[in-house]
Write a protein that holds these residues in place. Sequence first.
Motif, PDB file in Angstrom:
ATOM      1  N   ASP A 199       0.940  -1.192   0.009  1.00 26.76           N
ATOM      2  CA  ASP A 199       0.082  -0.044   0.020  1.00 26.76           C
ATOM      3  C   ASP A 199       0.613   1.188  -0.083  1.00 26.76           C
ATOM      4  O   ASP A 199       1.872   1.140   0.507  1.00 26.76           O
ATOM      5  CB  ASP A 199      -0.644   0.292   1.283  1.00 26.76           C
ATOM      6  CG  ASP A 199      -2.221  -0.608   0.956  1.00 26.76           C
ATOM      7  OD1 ASP A 199      -2.722  -0.365   0.147  1.00 26.76           O
ATOM      8  OD2 ASP A 199      -2.797  -1.199   1.832  1.00 26.76           O
ATOM      9  N   VAL A 200       0.417   2.253  -0.600  1.00 27.04           N
ATOM     10  CA  VAL A 200       1.108   3.464  -0.800  1.00 27.04           C
ATOM     11  C   VAL A 200       0.439   4.428   0.309  1.00 27.04           C
ATOM     12  O   VAL A 200       1.046   5.562   0.426  1.00 27.04           O
ATOM     13  CB  VAL A 200       1.302   4.144  -2.151  1.00 27.04           C
ATOM     14  CG1 VAL A 200       2.360   3.075  -2.914  1.00 27.04           C
ATOM     15  CG2 VAL A 200       0.105   4.404  -2.967  1.00 27.04           C
ATOM     16  N   ASP A 201      -0.956   4.282   0.390  1.00 24.06           N
ATOM     17  CA  ASP A 201      -1.510   5.030   1.740  1.00 24.06           C
ATOM     18  C   ASP A 201      -1.981   4.274   2.817  1.00 24.06           C
ATOM     19  O   ASP A 201      -1.511   2.968   2.836  1.00 24.06           O
ATOM     20  CB  ASP A 201      -2.505   5.783   1.002  1.00 24.06           C
ATOM     21  CG  ASP A 201      -3.673   4.815   0.469  1.00 24.06           C
ATOM     22  OD1 ASP A 201      -3.467   3.436   0.319  1.00 24.06           O
ATOM     23  OD2 ASP A 201      -4.703   5.269  -0.130  1.00 24.06           O
ATOM     24  N   HIS A 202      -2.461   4.763   3.989  1.00 24.97           N
ATOM     25  CA  HIS A 202      -2.654   3.997   5.029  1.00 24.97           C
ATOM     26  C   HIS A 202      -4.139   4.265   5.609  1.00 24.97           C
ATOM     27  O   HIS A 202      -4.875   5.070   5.305  1.00 24.97           O
ATOM     28  CB  HIS A 202      -1.752   4.497   5.921  1.00 24.97           C
ATOM     29  CG  HIS A 202      -0.245   4.683   5.847  1.00 24.97           C
ATOM     30  ND1 HIS A 202       0.291   3.690   5.711  1.00 24.97           N
ATOM     31  CD2 HIS A 202       0.632   5.690   5.168  1.00 24.97           C
ATOM     32  CE1 HIS A 202       1.757   4.007   5.256  1.00 24.97           C
ATOM     33  NE2 HIS A 202       1.798   5.094   4.946  1.00 24.97           N
ATOM     34  N   PRO A 203      -4.351   3.045   6.353  1.00 20.50           N
ATOM     35  CA  PRO A 203      -5.881   3.028   6.930  1.00 20.50           C
ATOM     36  C   PRO A 203      -6.164   4.583   7.509  1.00 20.50           C
ATOM     37  O   PRO A 203      -5.650   5.032   8.156  1.00 20.50           O
ATOM     38  CB  PRO A 203      -5.822   1.780   7.908  1.00 20.50           C
ATOM     39  CG  PRO A 203      -4.746   1.012   7.217  1.00 20.50           C
ATOM     40  CD  PRO A 203      -3.721   1.804   6.776  1.00 20.50           C
ATOM     41  N   GLY A 204      -7.479   4.699   7.134  1.00 19.84           N
ATOM     42  CA  GLY A 204      -7.870   5.963   7.789  1.00 19.84           C
ATOM     43  C   GLY A 204      -7.704   7.387   7.027  1.00 19.84           C
ATOM     44  O   GLY A 204      -8.493   8.257   7.198  1.00 19.84           O
ATOM     45  N   ARG A 205      -6.693   7.171   5.949  1.00 23.00           N
ATOM     46  CA  ARG A 205      -6.526   8.447   5.075  1.00 23.00           C
ATOM     47  C   ARG A 205      -7.621   8.578   4.129  1.00 23.00           C
ATOM     48  O   ARG A 205      -8.266   7.409   3.794  1.00 23.00           O
ATOM     49  CB  ARG A 205      -5.072   8.225   4.582  1.00 23.00           C
ATOM     50  CG  ARG A 205      -3.931   8.102   5.320  1.00 23.00           C
ATOM     51  CD  ARG A 205      -3.982   9.124   6.267  1.00 23.00           C
ATOM     52  NE  ARG A 205      -3.695  10.330   5.636  1.00 23.00           N
ATOM     53  CZ  ARG A 205      -3.239  11.579   6.407  1.00 23.00           C
ATOM     54  NH1 ARG A 205      -3.073  11.371   7.845  1.00 23.00           N
ATOM     55  NH2 ARG A 205      -3.281  12.597   5.985  1.00 23.00           N
ATOM     56  N   ASP A 206      -7.791   9.389   3.473  1.00 21.81           N
ATOM     57  CA  ASP A 206      -9.011   9.697   2.675  1.00 21.81           C
ATOM     58  C   ASP A 206      -8.719   8.891   1.367  1.00 21.81           C
ATOM     59  O   ASP A 206      -9.760   8.253   0.867  1.00 21.81           O
ATOM     60  CB  ASP A 206      -9.060  11.317   2.079  1.00 21.81           C
ATOM     61  CG  ASP A 206      -9.390  12.215   3.080  1.00 21.81           C
ATOM     62  OD1 ASP A 206      -9.751  11.531   4.425  1.00 21.81           O
ATOM     63  OD2 ASP A 206      -9.335  13.362   2.888  1.00 21.81           O
ATOM     64  N   SER A 207      -7.535   9.017   1.019  1.00 20.07           N
ATOM     65  CA  SER A 207      -7.294   8.119  -0.261  1.00 20.07           C
ATOM     66  C   SER A 207      -7.640   6.674  -0.216  1.00 20.07           C
ATOM     67  O   SER A 207      -8.055   5.936  -0.973  1.00 20.07           O
ATOM     68  CB  SER A 207      -5.945   8.139  -0.901  1.00 20.07           C
ATOM     69  OG  SER A 207      -4.820   8.000  -0.141  1.00 20.07           O
ATOM     70  N   TYR A 208      -7.060   6.094   0.973  1.00 18.19           N
ATOM     71  CA  TYR A 208      -7.207   4.919   1.469  1.00 18.19           C
ATOM     72  C   TYR A 208      -8.878   4.424   1.511  1.00 18.19           C
ATOM     73  O   TYR A 208      -9.384   3.302   1.107  1.00 18.19           O
ATOM     74  CB  TYR A 208      -6.776   4.482   2.665  1.00 18.19           C
ATOM     75  CG  TYR A 208      -6.667   3.065   3.321  1.00 18.19           C
ATOM     76  CD1 TYR A 208      -5.882   2.274   3.100  1.00 18.19           C
ATOM     77  CD2 TYR A 208      -7.880   2.585   4.164  1.00 18.19           C
ATOM     78  CE1 TYR A 208      -5.810   0.872   3.399  1.00 18.19           C
ATOM     79  CE2 TYR A 208      -7.939   1.500   4.638  1.00 18.19           C
ATOM     80  CZ  TYR A 208      -6.967   0.452   4.148  1.00 18.19           C
ATOM     81  OH  TYR A 208      -7.027  -0.966   4.536  1.00 18.19           O
ATOM     82  N   ARG A 209      -9.608   5.380   2.370  1.00 20.44           N
ATOM     83  CA  ARG A 209     -10.858   5.128   2.348  1.00 20.44           C
ATOM     84  C   ARG A 209     -11.740   5.081   0.880  1.00 20.44           C
ATOM     85  O   ARG A 209     -12.624   4.299   0.719  1.00 20.44           O
ATOM     86  CB  ARG A 209     -11.670   6.299   3.294  1.00 20.44           C
ATOM     87  CG  ARG A 209     -11.204   6.262   4.634  1.00 20.44           C
ATOM     88  CD  ARG A 209     -11.443   7.239   5.427  1.00 20.44           C
ATOM     89  NE  ARG A 209     -13.000   7.633   5.679  1.00 20.44           N
ATOM     90  CZ  ARG A 209     -13.494   8.615   6.166  1.00 20.44           C
ATOM     91  NH1 ARG A 209     -12.615   9.695   6.592  1.00 20.44           N
ATOM     92  NH2 ARG A 209     -14.824   8.739   6.125  1.00 20.44           N
TER      93      ARG A 209
END
Length: 163
Positions: free
Chosen positions: A43-53
Amino acid sequence: MRVYGVTGWKNAGKTGLMERLVAEITGRGFSVSTVKHAHHSFDVDHPGRDSYRHRQAGAAEVLLASQYRVAHMQELRGAPEPPLSDLLQRLSPVDLVLIEGYKRERHPKIEAYRAAPGNDLIAPEDPTIRAVASDTPLDLDRPVFDLNDTDAIADFILAEVGL
């Protein structure tokens, strides 16, 4: 675009060599992009971040942009991994694309090799490997460079691709 690969088994020194080559070749005034193959989920983003959502909600693609960088994430959701040729078409034009991994692809490559892990060399069975960067002397039918001689390896790659 000109492409050249760095391949080898796990713990062979590929990523360190890639990092040094990017710094060396860009330092010589050439533009370089990289493609890295991963054999695992990432993953390049993380749980909870807008893009992840957005991705978790079902978005097929998410484009994340700021004044510093742009990230384009595409969820495959069971679709096959795109071939390297398709991925290369997504890149903006540069002088050289360095590719880490993709052992079975047919582009020219240099093999990173360290003796300690005990893996066999790939080069003897693969004509797309044009040279080997090794931490130990080798007797091969193609050039062998010291794994840490970044200048010589960069010279070789640039000559190979005509830059």
